[in-house]
Design a protein around this motif. Sequence first.
Motif, PDB file in Angstrom:
ATOM      1  N   LYS A 179     -38.088   5.975   0.513  1.00 37.66           N
ATOM      2  CA  LYS A 179     -37.941   6.570   1.848  1.00 37.66           C
ATOM      3  C   LYS A 179     -37.944   8.095   1.806  1.00 37.66           C
ATOM      4  CE  LYS A 179     -35.541   2.505   3.597  1.00 37.66           C
ATOM      5  NZ  LYS A 179     -34.372   1.961   4.311  1.00 37.66           N
ATOM      6  N   LEU A 180     -38.555   8.653   0.773  1.00 34.34           N
ATOM      7  CA  LEU A 180     -38.652  10.101   0.645  1.00 34.34           C
ATOM      8  C   LEU A 180     -40.006  10.554   1.178  1.00 34.34           C
ATOM      9  CD1 LEU A 180     -36.948  10.588  -2.827  1.00 34.34           C
ATOM     10  CD2 LEU A 180     -36.125  11.424  -0.619  1.00 34.34           C
ATOM     11  N   MET A 181     -40.073  10.661   2.509  1.00 34.25           N
ATOM     12  CA  MET A 181     -41.280  11.077   3.208  1.00 34.25           C
ATOM     13  C   MET A 181     -40.925  12.229   4.140  1.00 34.25           C
ATOM     14  SD  MET A 181     -42.818   7.275   4.036  1.00 34.25           S
ATOM     15  CE  MET A 181     -44.429   7.850   4.588  1.00 34.25           C
ATOM     16  N   PRO A 182     -41.912  13.062   4.514  1.00 37.20           N
ATOM     17  CA  PRO A 182     -41.621  14.205   5.393  1.00 37.20           C
ATOM     18  C   PRO A 182     -40.859  13.801   6.649  1.00 37.20           C
ATOM     19  CG  PRO A 182     -43.819  14.413   4.505  1.00 37.20           C
ATOM     20  CD  PRO A 182     -43.320  13.058   4.073  1.00 37.20           C
ATOM     21  N   GLY A 183     -39.854  14.616   6.975  1.00 39.42           N
ATOM     22  CA  GLY A 183     -39.001  14.360   8.129  1.00 39.42           C
ATOM     23  C   GLY A 183     -37.664  13.744   7.767  1.00 39.42           C
ATOM     24  N   ARG A 184     -37.532  13.253   6.529  1.00 35.26           N
ATOM     25  CA  ARG A 184     -36.298  12.579   6.112  1.00 35.26           C
ATOM     26  C   ARG A 184     -35.226  13.602   5.750  1.00 35.26           C
ATOM     27  NH1 ARG A 184     -34.843   7.301   6.709  1.00 35.26           N
ATOM     28  NH2 ARG A 184     -37.041   6.819   6.333  1.00 35.26           N
ATOM     29  N   ARG A 185     -34.014  13.388   6.260  1.00 39.85           N
ATOM     30  CA  ARG A 185     -32.875  14.244   5.903  1.00 39.85           C
ATOM     31  C   ARG A 185     -32.294  13.781   4.574  1.00 39.85           C
ATOM     32  NH1 ARG A 185     -30.494  17.208  10.291  1.00 39.85           N
ATOM     33  NH2 ARG A 185     -28.516  17.155   9.189  1.00 39.85           N
ATOM     34  N   LEU A 186     -31.881  14.748   3.772  1.00 43.34           N
ATOM     35  CA  LEU A 186     -31.311  14.422   2.471  1.00 43.34           C
ATOM     36  C   LEU A 186     -30.299  15.491   2.066  1.00 43.34           C
ATOM     37  CD1 LEU A 186     -32.843  16.598   0.433  1.00 43.34           C
ATOM     38  CD2 LEU A 186     -34.705  14.964   0.621  1.00 43.34           C
ATOM     39  N   ARG A 187     -29.611  15.208   0.973  1.00 41.89           N
ATOM     40  CA  ARG A 187     -28.643  16.163   0.429  1.00 41.89           C
ATOM     41  C   ARG A 187     -28.767  16.146  -1.089  1.00 41.89           C
ATOM     42  NH1 ARG A 187     -24.282  18.116   2.937  1.00 41.89           N
ATOM     43  NH2 ARG A 187     -24.441  16.477   4.518  1.00 41.89           N
ATOM     44  N   LEU A 188     -28.777  17.331  -1.685  1.00 44.44           N
ATOM     45  CA  LEU A 188     -28.811  17.416  -3.145  1.00 44.44           C
ATOM     46  C   LEU A 188     -27.403  17.194  -3.678  1.00 44.44           C
ATOM     47  CD1 LEU A 188     -30.393  18.060  -5.753  1.00 44.44           C
ATOM     48  CD2 LEU A 188     -29.770  20.456  -5.416  1.00 44.44           C
ATOM     49  N   VAL A 189     -27.221  16.122  -4.423  1.00 42.55           N
ATOM     50  CA  VAL A 189     -25.896  15.775  -4.935  1.00 42.55           C
ATOM     51  C   VAL A 189     -25.663  16.380  -6.312  1.00 42.55           C
ATOM     52  CG1 VAL A 189     -24.369  13.881  -5.612  1.00 42.55           C
ATOM     53  CG2 VAL A 189     -25.854  13.642  -3.599  1.00 42.55           C
ATOM     54  N   ASP A 190     -26.642  16.200  -7.211  1.00 42.24           N
ATOM     55  CA  ASP A 190     -26.422  16.676  -8.577  1.00 42.24           C
ATOM     56  C   ASP A 190     -27.751  16.858  -9.294  1.00 42.24           C
ATOM     57  OD1 ASP A 190     -24.697  17.344 -10.803  1.00 42.24           O
ATOM     58  OD2 ASP A 190     -25.333  15.457 -11.714  1.00 42.24           O
ATOM     59  N   VAL A 191     -27.769  17.821 -10.200  1.00 43.64           N
ATOM     60  CA  VAL A 191     -28.905  18.024 -11.100  1.00 43.64           C
ATOM     61  C   VAL A 191     -28.344  18.018 -12.513  1.00 43.64           C
ATOM     62  CG1 VAL A 191     -30.793  19.540 -11.796  1.00 43.64           C
ATOM     63  CG2 VAL A 191     -30.131  19.415  -9.383  1.00 43.64           C
ATOM     64  N   ALA A 192     -28.697  17.010 -13.280  1.00 47.86           N
ATOM     65  CA  ALA A 192     -28.162  16.889 -14.631  1.00 47.86           C
ATOM     66  C   ALA A 192     -28.729  17.992 -15.525  1.00 47.86           C
ATOM     67  CB  ALA A 192     -28.500  15.519 -15.208  1.00 47.86           C
ATOM     68  N   PRO A 193     -27.957  18.456 -16.496  1.00 47.60           N
ATOM     69  CA  PRO A 193     -28.445  19.516 -17.387  1.00 47.60           C
ATOM     70  C   PRO A 193     -29.531  19.018 -18.335  1.00 47.60           C
ATOM     71  CG  PRO A 193     -26.316  18.713 -18.123  1.00 47.60           C
ATOM     72  CD  PRO A 193     -26.588  18.047 -16.803  1.00 47.60           C
ATOM     73  N   GLU A 204     -30.588   7.092   5.961  1.00 48.15           N
ATOM     74  CA  GLU A 204     -31.360   5.894   6.295  1.00 48.15           C
ATOM     75  C   GLU A 204     -31.975   6.008   7.692  1.00 48.15           C
ATOM     76  OE1 GLU A 204     -32.025   3.416   4.375  1.00 48.15           O
ATOM     77  OE2 GLU A 204     -30.397   3.002   2.980  1.00 48.15           O
ATOM     78  N   ASP A 205     -32.808   5.020   8.040  1.00 49.33           N
ATOM     79  CA  ASP A 205     -33.504   5.026   9.329  1.00 49.33           C
ATOM     80  C   ASP A 205     -32.537   5.025  10.512  1.00 49.33           C
ATOM     81  OD1 ASP A 205     -35.948   4.999   8.058  1.00 49.33           O
ATOM     82  OD2 ASP A 205     -36.135   2.818   8.110  1.00 49.33           O
ATOM     83  N   ASP A 206     -31.359   4.410  10.334  1.00 46.53           N
ATOM     84  CA  ASP A 206     -30.417   4.324  11.452  1.00 46.53           C
ATOM     85  C   ASP A 206     -29.669   5.632  11.698  1.00 46.53           C
ATOM     86  OD1 ASP A 206     -28.620   4.469   9.358  1.00 46.53           O
ATOM     87  OD2 ASP A 206     -27.908   2.406   9.552  1.00 46.53           O
ATOM     88  N   GLU A 207     -29.915   6.641  10.829  1.00 47.65           N
ATOM     89  CA  GLU A 207     -29.289   7.964  10.949  1.00 47.65           C
ATOM     90  C   GLU A 207     -27.777   7.928  10.758  1.00 47.65           C
ATOM     91  OE1 GLU A 207     -30.763  10.932  11.404  1.00 47.65           O
ATOM     92  OE2 GLU A 207     -32.789  10.117  11.478  1.00 47.65           O
ATOM     93  N   ALA A 208     -27.224   6.758  10.440  1.00 44.76           N
ATOM     94  CA  ALA A 208     -25.770   6.638  10.313  1.00 44.76           C
ATOM     95  C   ALA A 208     -25.336   6.378   8.877  1.00 44.76           C
ATOM     96  CB  ALA A 208     -25.261   5.518  11.217  1.00 44.76           C
ATOM     97  N   THR A 209     -26.213   5.799   8.076  1.00 41.39           N
ATOM     98  CA  THR A 209     -25.862   5.476   6.700  1.00 41.39           C
ATOM     99  C   THR A 209     -26.783   6.224   5.738  1.00 41.39           C
ATOM    100  OG1 THR A 209     -27.317   3.538   6.759  1.00 41.39           O
ATOM    101  CG2 THR A 209     -25.004   3.186   7.299  1.00 41.39           C
TER     102      THR A 209
END
Length: 241
Positions: A179-193, A204-209
């Motif tokens: 579900k990583l397509m343009p328009g999708r909201r996301l948050r960067l949680v972690d970048v491992a070293p 998700e599509d429901d904007e709630a989860t």
Amino acid sequence: MQTFCGLTTDGMLDYLAMVYKLGRNNGRVTTSALAERMHVSAAAASSMLKRLEDSGFVDRSTEGIKLTEQGRLAALQLIRRHRLLEVFLTQVMGYTWDQVDDEAHRLQHAVSANFEERMDMLCNYPTHCPHGDPIPRKDGTMPDEPIVPVLELDRHQAGILRRVDSSDARVLRYLGQLKLMPGRRLRLVDVAPFNGPVTLEVVEDDEATTCTQILGRELADKLFVFALNEFGGVHSHEHSH
């Protein structure tokens, strides 16, 4: 194909478009990089570049290759047509985003300027292709967007996925499954070293989860976002793409 700059061959236009894409941040392009992306030998690329230079489309120096203004306009017209075709194929013809690049490439030299205008109108004058790349304007200018690589977000900073820098059908199919397509909201949680995996929280599509997706660094490098501040507005970054 008719261009802003007169008539030229399909092959020349393909080279001009690739030089533009490789040097999109006003950098010069090497012959070897161009040959690799065009899937030809360095000698074949050099021969075509000589023709383009003689025709006034590129400037070659020891620092590399750069489009002239004439070359830039021709490249942007082809890129505009290609991206409009991609939108038309998805919106009207029912193709998926991983199918349109190859199909648009086969069609881009065959359609007329009138057909291009009809596509633009029928698709309600789109500004971006299905992969999030901006569509050049008719006047030969490219919209400037304040997007950044997803890896430049701060930890736990949110963003809106704007562009996926890949035309590889396998990559696009996989990102679509995540579900990583343009328009999708996301948050960067972690970048491992040590070039380790990247963890994203995806709305998700429901904007709630949300769901958690873990990507390899190479795949994460292909994602570009509008960075959001904590209040949901666009975060100011100096970097633009």
